[in-house]
Structure formats: C-alpha cells, structure tokens
Design a protein around this motif. Structure first.
Motif, PDB file in Angstrom:
ATOM      1  N   LYS A   1      -7.204   6.454 -15.561  1.00  0.00           N
ATOM      2  CA  LYS A   1      -5.766   6.160 -15.616  1.00  0.00           C
ATOM      3  C   LYS A   1      -5.116   6.893 -16.790  1.00  0.00           C
ATOM      4  O   LYS A   1      -3.925   6.759 -17.025  1.00  0.00           O
ATOM      5  CB  LYS A   1      -5.517   4.664 -15.771  1.00  0.00           C
ATOM      6  CG  LYS A   1      -6.042   3.823 -14.637  1.00  0.00           C
ATOM      7  CD  LYS A   1      -5.045   3.657 -13.518  1.00  0.00           C
ATOM      8  CE  LYS A   1      -5.606   2.725 -12.454  1.00  0.00           C
ATOM      9  NZ  LYS A   1      -4.811   2.675 -11.255  1.00  0.00           N
TER      10      LYS A   1
ATOM     11  N   ASP B   1       1.918  11.774  -7.637  1.00  0.00           N
ATOM     12  CA  ASP B   1       1.151  11.879  -8.879  1.00  0.00           C
ATOM     13  C   ASP B   1       1.846  11.173 -10.038  1.00  0.00           C
ATOM     14  O   ASP B   1       1.216  10.491 -10.838  1.00  0.00           O
ATOM     15  CB  ASP B   1       0.952  13.354  -9.256  1.00  0.00           C
ATOM     16  CG  ASP B   1      -0.025  14.027  -8.314  1.00  0.00           C
ATOM     17  OD1 ASP B   1      -0.758  13.289  -7.628  1.00  0.00           O
ATOM     18  OD2 ASP B   1      -0.037  15.271  -8.267  1.00  0.00           O
TER      19      ASP B   1
ATOM     20  N   LEU C   1       6.193   9.481  -1.937  1.00  0.00           N
ATOM     21  CA  LEU C   1       5.609  10.490  -1.069  1.00  0.00           C
ATOM     22  C   LEU C   1       5.571  11.856  -1.766  1.00  0.00           C
ATOM     23  O   LEU C   1       4.530  12.492  -1.856  1.00  0.00           O
ATOM     24  CB  LEU C   1       6.414  10.582   0.228  1.00  0.00           C
ATOM     25  CG  LEU C   1       5.759  11.332   1.355  1.00  0.00           C
ATOM     26  CD1 LEU C   1       4.459  10.658   1.757  1.00  0.00           C
ATOM     27  CD2 LEU C   1       6.680  11.417   2.551  1.00  0.00           C
TER      28      LEU C   1
ATOM     29  N   ARG D   1       1.616   7.421  -9.555  1.00  0.00           N
ATOM     30  CA  ARG D   1       0.276   6.900  -9.851  1.00  0.00           C
ATOM     31  C   ARG D   1       0.046   6.696 -11.344  1.00  0.00           C
ATOM     32  O   ARG D   1      -0.694   5.809 -11.743  1.00  0.00           O
ATOM     33  CB  ARG D   1      -0.789   7.843  -9.295  1.00  0.00           C
ATOM     34  CG  ARG D   1      -0.871   7.755  -7.792  1.00  0.00           C
ATOM     35  CD  ARG D   1      -1.927   8.668  -7.207  1.00  0.00           C
ATOM     36  NE  ARG D   1      -1.743   8.686  -5.764  1.00  0.00           N
ATOM     37  CZ  ARG D   1      -1.615   9.769  -5.031  1.00  0.00           C
ATOM     38  NH1 ARG D   1      -1.712  10.955  -5.587  1.00  0.00           N
ATOM     39  NH2 ARG D   1      -1.416   9.691  -3.746  1.00  0.00           N
ATOM     40  N   LYS D   2       0.678   7.563 -12.147  1.00  0.00           N
ATOM     41  CA  LYS D   2       0.520   7.415 -13.597  1.00  0.00           C
ATOM     42  C   LYS D   2       1.209   6.158 -14.112  1.00  0.00           C
ATOM     43  O   LYS D   2       0.880   5.657 -15.173  1.00  0.00           O
ATOM     44  CB  LYS D   2       1.147   8.622 -14.312  1.00  0.00           C
ATOM     45  CG  LYS D   2       0.255   9.828 -14.314  1.00  0.00           C
ATOM     46  CD  LYS D   2       0.911  10.945 -15.106  1.00  0.00           C
ATOM     47  CE  LYS D   2       0.292  12.264 -14.699  1.00  0.00           C
ATOM     48  NZ  LYS D   2       1.170  13.396 -15.008  1.00  0.00           N
TER      49      LYS D   2
ATOM     50  N   PRO E   1     -10.907  -3.976  -6.486  1.00  0.00           N
ATOM     51  CA  PRO E   1     -11.761  -2.800  -6.261  1.00  0.00           C
ATOM     52  C   PRO E   1     -12.809  -2.644  -7.362  1.00  0.00           C
ATOM     53  O   PRO E   1     -12.688  -1.788  -8.225  1.00  0.00           O
ATOM     54  CB  PRO E   1     -10.766  -1.640  -6.287  1.00  0.00           C
ATOM     55  CG  PRO E   1      -9.666  -2.121  -7.169  1.00  0.00           C
ATOM     56  CD  PRO E   1      -9.618  -3.613  -7.081  1.00  0.00           C
TER      57      PRO E   1
ATOM     58  N   PRO F   1      -5.256  -4.418  -5.516  1.00  0.00           N
ATOM     59  CA  PRO F   1      -5.300  -4.603  -4.071  1.00  0.00           C
ATOM     60  C   PRO F   1      -5.771  -6.013  -3.724  1.00  0.00           C
ATOM     61  O   PRO F   1      -6.203  -6.769  -4.594  1.00  0.00           O
ATOM     62  CB  PRO F   1      -6.319  -3.577  -3.600  1.00  0.00           C
ATOM     63  CG  PRO F   1      -6.577  -2.684  -4.745  1.00  0.00           C
ATOM     64  CD  PRO F   1      -6.253  -3.447  -5.966  1.00  0.00           C
TER      65      PRO F   1
ATOM     66  N   TYR G   1      -2.124  -1.433 -10.076  1.00  0.00           N
ATOM     67  CA  TYR G   1      -2.185  -1.964  -8.719  1.00  0.00           C
ATOM     68  C   TYR G   1      -3.442  -2.804  -8.549  1.00  0.00           C
ATOM     69  O   TYR G   1      -4.547  -2.352  -8.824  1.00  0.00           O
ATOM     70  CB  TYR G   1      -2.170  -0.782  -7.742  1.00  0.00           C
ATOM     71  CG  TYR G   1      -2.415  -1.127  -6.293  1.00  0.00           C
ATOM     72  CD1 TYR G   1      -1.836  -2.245  -5.707  1.00  0.00           C
ATOM     73  CD2 TYR G   1      -3.229  -0.318  -5.514  1.00  0.00           C
ATOM     74  CE1 TYR G   1      -2.064  -2.542  -4.375  1.00  0.00           C
ATOM     75  CE2 TYR G   1      -3.463  -0.603  -4.177  1.00  0.00           C
ATOM     76  CZ  TYR G   1      -2.877  -1.728  -3.616  1.00  0.00           C
ATOM     77  OH  TYR G   1      -3.114  -2.013  -2.302  1.00  0.00           O
TER      78      TYR G   1
ATOM     79  N   SER H   1       2.138   1.688  -3.515  1.00  0.00           N
ATOM     80  CA  SER H   1       1.116   2.110  -4.467  1.00  0.00           C
ATOM     81  C   SER H   1       0.612   3.516  -4.160  1.00  0.00           C
ATOM     82  O   SER H   1      -0.363   3.957  -4.732  1.00  0.00           O
ATOM     83  CB  SER H   1      -0.046   1.135  -4.430  1.00  0.00           C
ATOM     84  OG  SER H   1      -0.693   1.230  -3.178  1.00  0.00           O
ATOM     85  N   THR H   2       1.253   4.204  -3.229  1.00  0.00           N
ATOM     86  CA  THR H   2       0.912   5.574  -2.792  1.00  0.00           C
ATOM     87  C   THR H   2      -0.408   5.657  -2.034  1.00  0.00           C
ATOM     88  O   THR H   2      -0.910   6.734  -1.800  1.00  0.00           O
ATOM     89  CB  THR H   2       0.846   6.611  -3.938  1.00  0.00           C
ATOM     90  OG1 THR H   2      -0.365   6.399  -4.677  1.00  0.00           O
ATOM     91  CG2 THR H   2       2.042   6.514  -4.859  1.00  0.00           C
ATOM     92  N   TYR H   3      -0.977   4.524  -1.650  1.00  0.00           N
ATOM     93  CA  TYR H   3      -2.239   4.583  -0.907  1.00  0.00           C
ATOM     94  C   TYR H   3      -1.986   5.035   0.531  1.00  0.00           C
ATOM     95  O   TYR H   3      -2.742   5.820   1.082  1.00  0.00           O
ATOM     96  CB  TYR H   3      -2.917   3.212  -0.940  1.00  0.00           C
ATOM     97  CG  TYR H   3      -4.251   3.159  -0.230  1.00  0.00           C
ATOM     98  CD1 TYR H   3      -5.320   3.944  -0.663  1.00  0.00           C
ATOM     99  CD2 TYR H   3      -4.451   2.324   0.854  1.00  0.00           C
ATOM    100  CE1 TYR H   3      -6.539   3.890  -0.025  1.00  0.00           C
ATOM    101  CE2 TYR H   3      -5.677   2.265   1.502  1.00  0.00           C
ATOM    102  CZ  TYR H   3      -6.714   3.052   1.055  1.00  0.00           C
ATOM    103  OH  TYR H   3      -7.930   3.000   1.701  1.00  0.00           O
ATOM    104  N   LEU H   4      -0.903   4.497   1.129  1.00  0.00           N
ATOM    105  CA  LEU H   4      -0.537   4.914   2.480  1.00  0.00           C
ATOM    106  C   LEU H   4       0.796   5.643   2.428  1.00  0.00           C
ATOM    107  O   LEU H   4       1.693   5.230   1.706  1.00  0.00           O
ATOM    108  CB  LEU H   4      -0.354   3.682   3.380  1.00  0.00           C
ATOM    109  CG  LEU H   4      -1.581   2.921   3.860  1.00  0.00           C
ATOM    110  CD1 LEU H   4      -1.143   1.750   4.711  1.00  0.00           C
ATOM    111  CD2 LEU H   4      -2.489   3.842   4.649  1.00  0.00           C
ATOM    112  N   PRO H   5       0.944   6.709   3.187  1.00  0.00           N
ATOM    113  CA  PRO H   5       2.252   7.362   3.249  1.00  0.00           C
ATOM    114  C   PRO H   5       3.149   6.614   4.238  1.00  0.00           C
ATOM    115  O   PRO H   5       2.670   6.173   5.282  1.00  0.00           O
ATOM    116  CB  PRO H   5       1.918   8.756   3.771  1.00  0.00           C
ATOM    117  CG  PRO H   5       0.654   8.580   4.531  1.00  0.00           C
ATOM    118  CD  PRO H   5      -0.071   7.405   3.971  1.00  0.00           C
TER     119      PRO H   5
ATOM    120  N   ARG I   1       0.821  -1.214   0.000  1.00  0.00           N
ATOM    121  CA  ARG I   1       0.000   0.000   0.000  1.00  0.00           C
ATOM    122  C   ARG I   1       0.854   1.262   0.000  1.00  0.00           C
ATOM    123  O   ARG I   1       0.476   2.270  -0.566  1.00  0.00           O
ATOM    124  CB  ARG I   1      -0.922   0.003   1.220  1.00  0.00           C
ATOM    125  CG  ARG I   1      -2.098  -0.919   1.034  1.00  0.00           C
ATOM    126  CD  ARG I   1      -3.030  -0.824   2.200  1.00  0.00           C
ATOM    127  NE  ARG I   1      -4.320  -1.397   1.840  1.00  0.00           N
ATOM    128  CZ  ARG I   1      -5.293  -1.622   2.709  1.00  0.00           C
ATOM    129  NH1 ARG I   1      -5.128  -1.315   3.974  1.00  0.00           N
ATOM    130  NH2 ARG I   1      -6.436  -2.126   2.308  1.00  0.00           N
TER     131      ARG I   1
END
Lengths: 245, 256
Positions: free
Chosen positions: A102, A70, A66, A73-74, A84, A80, A78, A48-52, A45
C-alpha cells in the motif's frame, strides 16, 4: 469523498446494480443499507476498483474508478466481505506485507503496524498465524489492513459480521473515530448499526437506490426501521407491477 | 520494484512456511539421487569392460556422456511432473481465498504481481536445482569429467525449468481450482516434452519446426556444453510467453 453517478453493473441480462447514485462527503460515515442480494457488495467492489462498472461513473477520493484506478487504489482502504488474509502468515507479517504494497514508507512501517494493531485490538495475536484466528479476530485484522496506510476513503463490507457483542461495540467505536477525518462507506444489513454509527444512510434494494438521507433529517419523522421497510417494499411493489405489465 | 520484492517475499514465506517447497525439493533430490546412483552403476559396469573395449578398438565410457548427460536429461523428465506442483497454487489459491481482491485493489500493477510471483518461483527452483547440483559436483571432486558442460548443462536445465514454471503460472492464472491448474500444466508440459514426436515421420521444414519447439532438443546443446543463441532465445521466449499469458489472464479479471 465518494461521488457515484448512475452506476450500473450487469452480468449478461441480469442487472446486479442498476443506476445507483449517491454521495459521501469527508467526515461522513455513510451506511450502505440493503437486504441480502440487493447489490451492496457489487457496488462496493466497483468503488474499490475491483470490478469495472458497466456504465456510469464513480469518483472516489477525487479520481475516477475506471480511468484513474491507480490513483483511487492509493487512497482507499478496503475490507471485503471475507477478510483477505493469508493463512500461513502471522498477523504482524501480514500487516507488514499489506503496508508494503500500500506504499507505507519503510521507516514508518513498524510504528504504523503497532498503531493499527492497537487500534483494532489485535495486538495480543500479533504472532499468531492468520489461519488460526477466530472469525472476530480475522475481521479485525482485515480492518487493520484497511486503515494501515491512512487512506482518505475507507470502504467496509459488513465489518461487524461474525463479531461478538463486545467486539461489535469496540469496532463501532473505532469506525466512529475513523469517521472524523476520513470518508467511511459502511455496508451492512443491520439496522441499529446504521443509527448508532452513521450520519448518513443510503438504502439500496434490487440494485437501485431507494433512499438517500442524512440520519438527522430522518429521525425526526420516523424510525430508520420504518423507513427501511417502506422503501424496500415500495420497490418490490414497483417490480410486481412491472411483472404484471 | 518495491512491490515486486514485497510480493516475492510473501510468496517465499508461503512456500517455506507451508510444506509444499520442502516436499517438492525433497522429492526432486531423492529422485535425482536415485538416478545418479543408477547411472553411476552403469558407468562402473562399462568401465570394468574397458580393457576389452580397448582391445576391440571401441570407444571407452565417458563420464560426461554416461552420467552428466543422463542425469540432466532425467532431471527434465522429473521436472515436467514436479514443476506443476510448485506452480499450481501460485495464483489459483489466491483467487479462491479472496486475497486477490486485496492485491487488485492495492496500488500494485498486474505486471508487478506476475513478476513478483515468478521471482519467488525462480528462487525456489534455484534452491531445488542447486541442492541437486551436489551430484555433478561429486563427479568434479572425485572424478575427472569435462567441467564446462557440467555448468552449461546446469544453466540449460535451469532455463528450461524457469520456462516450465512460467507456463505453469500462466495455467494457474486461468483457474481458481488448484487441481485443475496442476493437471492442466502437467498435461501442457508433457505435451511440450513429446512435441518433437511428429518430426520422426515428417521431413523438411515441418520436422525442423517440431524439433525447434522441443525443450528436450533445445536443452541438449547446453548439456553437451554448447551454449547457443538459438536455445537461449528459445527458453527466454518461453519464459516471456508464460509471463505474458499470466499478465493477460490476470488483467482480464479486472474486466469481467
């Protein structure tokens, strides 16, 4: 390419991920192996930049997760742990939506949707609502979603869970083919999967990396199973010692 | 912009594939229709007494005052209860089923998510109010009301509903439980609806403040046909405030 350095994530006192470092090069399929609750999902996570992260750095596809989230993410796909999916959308509608957010060019989108549906073996359910799909199909639609924009780095959290043996074989082949021109990070707790699909393995236990090795180097001496059991229990021994002190 | 549209389209699909939008819109139309019928009967009754009223020099019943104003005021009450049903799932559901993980790991900004979702709510609300506009429209076709207040009143109710929706969305952003979101936004809106109550016992600037905060007081001007800058600013700031809170709440998710 993925470069993780001293990555930590703690919730209050509890350190879910403690000083994790490893690398994954382009063209590698890295198996991220560990017992349940070892911190695999938390690490993934963060990547995948979901959690810092609480501390440490991770460079994914050349960008910091961090500070340049952006850009990361490009460039990532991912999947999960739980695919999702939007239950009230058909598979096609869903993939179209994901393609749009995306950033797949509009003109290319229909063609891309057909291509990923083909690759992930979900063409036959294209007009079914996601909520009516079986676990195996949900998982594969989730995988299709992760590769629709041809990301540089593909991060998969237990992609074969819930699949039947035939589907597992198909998905493993798919992941292998993805590994040729992408970086794939694959979390799993199934040992044979790693030896079949991956060319590098990172074993994590209790939030720490206990082993990082190319699979080729490993096989010469012992089986993956032996190595896994040894490294995991060694970690537990250390923990036990810490408790005594 | 493309992301906002994509998210808005997806939300609309959810609204209209699942029965939520149909139920809320039908319920709203039914209730508004019922009140319209009642207000109309009251007007007819008063109208029959017109010669007597005229004789005694009392004002005649007015189509705008009795039906249009009554109808728009009732709409606000109904919306206090129905808007939370539209907004409760808008973010909470997404968090619960894990699709939020997809949105937050996609190259989409939190502002785009918030705006896309709000835009979809605005479309549903516009359709809902648009359908109920048939009742004032009947008055225009078959009666001789003053037309401008009917339209300004509609704009006022629309702005007020968008404000409610914006607040409802903010509440939904704070939880992953739809029921919690629904109940909390209903309580919040109800509180906002009666917020001018202390003004009765207060005086001076304190009373002014409470009156200013009341959406009921603010929408009154619109309903009477007066579009004031003050009320417009009030509703726009309510919308912006809700969007801002949603944006903050979702941004905070990234910093757990």
């Amino acid at each position: 390419m993925i470069e993780v350095k001293n990555l930590c994530k703690s919730y209050g006192e509890y350190a879910a991920v403690n000083d994790v470092s490893f690398t994954a090069q382009k063209g590698q399929i890295v198996g991220f192996l560990g017992p349940n609750g070892a911190g695999k999902t938390t690490t993934i996570r963060m990547l995948s930049t979901y959690l810092p992260p609480s501390s440490g750095t991770a460079i994914v596809a050349g960008f910091d997760v961090l500070r340049e989230a952006d850009q990361v993410r490009k460039r990532i796909g991912y999947l999960p742990e739980n695919p999702p999916l939007y239950g009230e959308m058909t598979v096609r509608e869903y993939l179209k939506f994901v393609g749009e957010i995306k950033g797949v060019p509009r003109a290319k989108l229909p063609e891309k949707i057909d291509e990923v549906m083909e690759r992930c073996f979900v063409s036959d359910v294209r007009n079914k609502l996601c909520q009516h799909l079986s676990r195996g199909y949900r998982q594969r639609v989730g995988l299709a979603q992760a590769i629709i924009h041809e990301p540089e780095v593909i991060i998969l959290d237990e992609p074969t869970s819930g699949l039947d043996p035939k589907q597992i074989i198909e998905i493993r082949q798919l992941i292998k083919s993805l590994g040729k021109d992408h970086t794939v990070l694959l979390s799993t707790h199934i040992l044979p999967e790693v030896s079949m699909v991956c060319n590098k393995v990172v074993i994590i236990s209790r939030g720490r990396v206990v082993m990082e090795s190319m699979l080729a180097d490993l096989a010469r001496e012992k089986s993956l199973e032996q190595v896994f059991l040894e490294s995991v229990s060694r970690e537990e021994v250390v923990d036990a010692a810490a408790c005594v002190n | 912009m493309r992301n906002i549209i994509a998210i808005c389209k997806r939300e609309l699909l959810s609204f209209f594939v699942s029965p939520i939008a149909y139920f809320v819109i039908t319920g709203f139309t039914l209730l508004v229709g019922y009140f319209f019928f009642n207000l109309f009967s009251i007007f007819l009754q008063q109208y029959q007494m017109a010669p007597y009223l005229q004789m005694r020099g009392m004002p005649l019943p007015n189509l705008n005052q009795v039906i249009v104003e009554g109808l728009y005021q009732t709409m606000i009450v109904i919306l206090v209860f129905l808007v939370p049903l539209l907004t409760m799932r808008i973010v909470a559901e997404e968090k619960r089923r894990g699709t939020f993980e997809l949105l937050l790991t996609s190259p989409v900004s939190v502002s785009e998510i918030v705006l896309g979702k709000f835009l979809s709510l605005a479309v549903v609300i516009f359709v809902m109010l648009g359908i109920s506009f048939i009742f004032p429209l009947l008055l225009i076709i078959y009666g001789t009301p003053e037309v401008p207040p009917i339209f300004s009143g509609f704009v006022g109710v629309l702005l007020c509903t968008l404000g409610f929706a914006s607040i409802g969305m903010a509440v939904s952003s704070f939880t992953e439980n739809q029921i919690v979101a629904g109940v909390s936004s209903m309580v919040t809106l109800l509180l906002l609806y009666v917020i001018q109550a202390p003004a009765e016992s207060l005086d001076g600037s304190a009373a002014e403040i409470f009156r200013y905060l009341s959406p009921v007081d603010q929408v009154q001007d619109f309903i009477r046909g007066v579009v004031t800058l003050k009320s417009t600013v009030y509703f726009l700031s309510m919308i912006v405030f809700g969007l801002f809170l949603s944006q903050r709440a979702l941004d905070a998710l990234r910093w757990r």
